[in-house]
Design a protein around this motif. Structure first.
Motif, mmCIF file in Angstrom:
data_model
loop_
_atom_site.group_PDB
_atom_site.id
_atom_site.type_symbol
_atom_site.label_atom_id
_atom_site.label_comp_id
_atom_site.label_asym_id
_atom_site.label_seq_id
_atom_site.Cartn_x
_atom_site.Cartn_y
_atom_site.Cartn_z
ATOM 1 N N MET A 1 0.852 -1.203 0.000
ATOM 2 C CA MET A 1 0.000 0.000 0.000
ATOM 3 C C MET A 1 0.884 1.248 0.000
ATOM 4 N N LYS A 2 0.581 2.144 -0.900
ATOM 5 C CA LYS A 2 1.377 3.370 -0.997
ATOM 6 C C LYS A 2 0.775 4.415 -0.056
ATOM 7 N N HIS A 3 1.618 4.954 0.817
ATOM 8 C CA HIS A 3 1.131 5.956 1.763
ATOM 9 C C HIS A 3 0.960 7.310 1.081
ATOM 10 N N THR A 4 0.070 8.087 1.633
ATOM 11 C CA THR A 4 -0.131 9.454 1.147
ATOM 12 C C THR A 4 1.107 10.283 1.505
ATOM 13 N N ASP A 5 1.602 11.057 0.558
ATOM 14 C CA ASP A 5 2.814 11.815 0.859
ATOM 15 C C ASP A 5 2.499 12.962 1.817
ATOM 16 N N GLU A 6 3.546 13.429 2.467
ATOM 17 C CA GLU A 6 3.368 14.359 3.575
ATOM 18 C C GLU A 6 2.760 15.682 3.125
ATOM 19 N N GLU A 7 3.141 16.106 1.938
ATOM 20 C CA GLU A 7 2.589 17.378 1.461
ATOM 21 C C GLU A 7 1.082 17.289 1.267
ATOM 22 N N THR A 8 0.666 16.160 0.715
ATOM 23 C CA THR A 8 -0.772 15.980 0.505
ATOM 24 C C THR A 8 -1.500 15.972 1.846
ATOM 25 N N LEU A 9 -0.911 15.298 2.829
ATOM 26 C CA LEU A 9 -1.527 15.291 4.157
ATOM 27 C C LEU A 9 -1.623 16.700 4.728
ATOM 28 N N ALA A 10 -0.568 17.472 4.520
ATOM 29 C CA ALA A 10 -0.583 18.850 5.018
ATOM 30 C C ALA A 10 -1.681 19.650 4.332
ATOM 31 N N MET A 11 -1.802 19.445 3.019
ATOM 32 C CA MET A 11 -2.855 20.145 2.264
ATOM 33 C C MET A 11 -4.233 19.732 2.765
ATOM 34 N N MET A 12 -4.388 18.445 3.004
ATOM 35 C CA MET A 12 -5.696 17.954 3.476
ATOM 36 C C MET A 12 -6.015 18.550 4.842
ATOM 37 N N ALA A 13 -5.017 18.607 5.688
ATOM 38 C CA ALA A 13 -5.233 19.146 7.037
ATOM 39 C C ALA A 13 -5.662 20.600 6.971
ATOM 40 N N LEU A 14 -5.180 21.277 5.946
ATOM 41 C CA LEU A 14 -5.545 22.681 5.770
ATOM 42 C C LEU A 14 -6.840 22.841 4.983
ATOM 43 N N GLY A 15 -7.407 21.709 4.545
ATOM 44 C CA GLY A 15 -8.639 21.765 3.758
ATOM 45 C C GLY A 15 -8.393 22.148 2.319
ATOM 46 N N GLU A 16 -7.167 21.969 1.851
ATOM 47 C CA GLU A 16 -6.829 22.411 0.497
ATOM 48 C C GLU A 16 -6.811 21.253 -0.503
ATOM 49 N N GLU A 17 -6.848 20.043 -0.010
ATOM 50 C CA GLU A 17 -6.674 18.887 -0.894
ATOM 51 C C GLU A 17 -7.947 18.057 -0.874
ATOM 52 N N THR A 18 -8.483 17.762 -2.048
ATOM 53 C CA THR A 18 -9.738 17.026 -2.096
ATOM 54 C C THR A 18 -9.611 15.755 -2.914
ATOM 55 N N ASP A 19 -8.433 15.216 -2.964
ATOM 56 C CA ASP A 19 -8.219 13.977 -3.713
ATOM 57 C C ASP A 19 -8.988 12.830 -3.046
ATOM 58 N N PRO A 20 -10.011 12.287 -3.733
ATOM 59 C CA PRO A 20 -10.836 11.243 -3.097
ATOM 60 C C PRO A 20 -10.017 10.012 -2.714
ATOM 61 N N ALA A 21 -9.051 9.678 -3.545
ATOM 62 C CA ALA A 21 -8.240 8.496 -3.232
ATOM 63 C C ALA A 21 -7.457 8.699 -1.946
ATOM 64 N N ALA A 22 -6.941 9.928 -1.758
ATOM 65 C CA ALA A 22 -6.183 10.209 -0.540
ATOM 66 C C ALA A 22 -7.105 10.190 0.671
ATOM 67 N N SER A 23 -8.306 10.708 0.506
ATOM 68 C CA SER A 23 -9.260 10.692 1.616
ATOM 69 C C SER A 23 -9.624 9.262 1.991
ATOM 70 N N LEU A 24 -9.847 8.455 0.974
ATOM 71 C CA LEU A 24 -10.191 7.053 1.216
ATOM 72 C C LEU A 24 -9.055 6.341 1.934
ATOM 73 N N HIS A 25 -7.836 6.677 1.520
ATOM 74 C CA HIS A 25 -6.668 6.029 2.118
ATOM 75 C C HIS A 25 -6.608 6.279 3.621
ATOM 76 N N LEU A 26 -7.045 7.447 4.047
ATOM 77 C CA LEU A 26 -7.008 7.769 5.477
ATOM 78 C C LEU A 26 -7.873 6.800 6.285
ATOM 79 N N TYR A 27 -8.961 6.316 5.666
ATOM 80 C CA TYR A 27 -9.835 5.388 6.382
ATOM 81 C C TYR A 27 -9.213 4.008 6.489
ATOM 82 N N GLU A 28 -8.292 3.730 5.589
ATOM 83 C CA GLU A 28 -7.727 2.385 5.541
ATOM 84 C C GLU A 28 -6.379 2.280 6.235
#
Ligand SMILES: [Zn+2]
Length: 245
Positions: A1-28
């Motif tokens: 399983m490929k982890h979400t990269d740190e920048e994407t996580l930072a963007m998501m935490a700031l509400g800037e990233e809406t990649d559905p695959a990355a969001s789904l990955h957080l649940y898994e």
């Protein structure tokens, strides 16, 4: 399983990233969710109204290293230790460097926001200057004359609490087995008084006795001194000039 990269996580935490695959990955993925949660806490604290307790709410080492690599933050300016031995400098020149650079402005803004909450306005200032040279660091006060090519000094007289103190910062100090001493001088450089020594970070706030006439002692000087038992000015000045304040 490929982890979400740190920048994407930072963007998501700031509400800037809406990649559905990355969001789904957080649940898994527990690993990525923990990273995300820690970033979210930082963002929440940062955005909370009113005075904020400066708890050590900081990104994990991995996130920090990624940020440091992205921004090419020099190790000495990085206030966070990297406990896993992975430092900004070792990550700086990886094969992903070019890819990362394209997203630099966005990540820069995100990281400045993230770190601004945790590390104060000085780091934010530093991070939000994309043209800042690597050695550039925040310093208060009037710039002094550099008597060494790579050194830059800033000095500022503070008297806000009724007691006078001289705040001085020197960047680019030469390597030495000795130490750096701060002096006040008159304009002819013939009368001088030692104020103290610079800290290892090139910074000092030194009390100025009320009996010193600052109209006369209007010049600040930093000298390189050897541990030779001689209390006199060595004659080897690093920076010198008028302070402000
Ligand atoms: Zn993951």
């Amino acid at each position: 399983m490929k982890h979400t990269d740190e920048e994407t996580l930072a963007m998501m935490a700031l509400g800037e990233e809406t990649d559905p695959a990355a969001s789904l990955h957080l649940y898994e993925c527990d690993h990525c969710r923990r990273e995300y949660d820690s970033l979210r806490r930082i963002v929440t604290v940062m955005r909370a109204p009113g005075p904020v307790e400066h708890e050590p709410l900081l990104p994990s080492d991995d996130v920090w290293n990624s940020i440091a690599a992205e921004l090419q933050v020099p190790d000495r300016a990085v206030p966070l230790p990297a406990s896993d031995g992975t430092t900004g400098s070792t990550r700086r020149t990886g094969p992903g460097a070019l890819r990362r650079t394209k997203r630099f402005p966005v990540v820069l803004a995100a990281c400045a926001a993230l770190l601004g909450a945790a590390s104060g306005s000085a780091l934010t200032w530093w991070l939000t200057r994309p043209d800042a040279p690597v050695e550039r660091v925040v310093a208060d006060g009037r710039q002094l004359d550099s008597l060494r090519a790579n050194s830059a000094g800033y000095a500022h007289l503070k008297s806000d609490t009724g007691e006078r103190s001289l705040e001085i910062t020197v960047k680019g100090l030469p390597p030495t087995a000795g130490y750096f001493e701060v002096w006040l001088m008159d304009r002819t450089h013939t009368k001088l008084v030692s104020m103290g020594v610079l800290g290892p970070d090139g910074h000092a706030v030194l009390p100025v006795p009320a009996t010193i006439d600052l109209n006369e002692y209007s010049v600040v000087d930093v000298s390189l001194q050897a541990y030779n038992g001689k209390p006199d000015h060595s004659g080897d000045s690093i920076v010198r000039g008028l302070y402000d304040g």
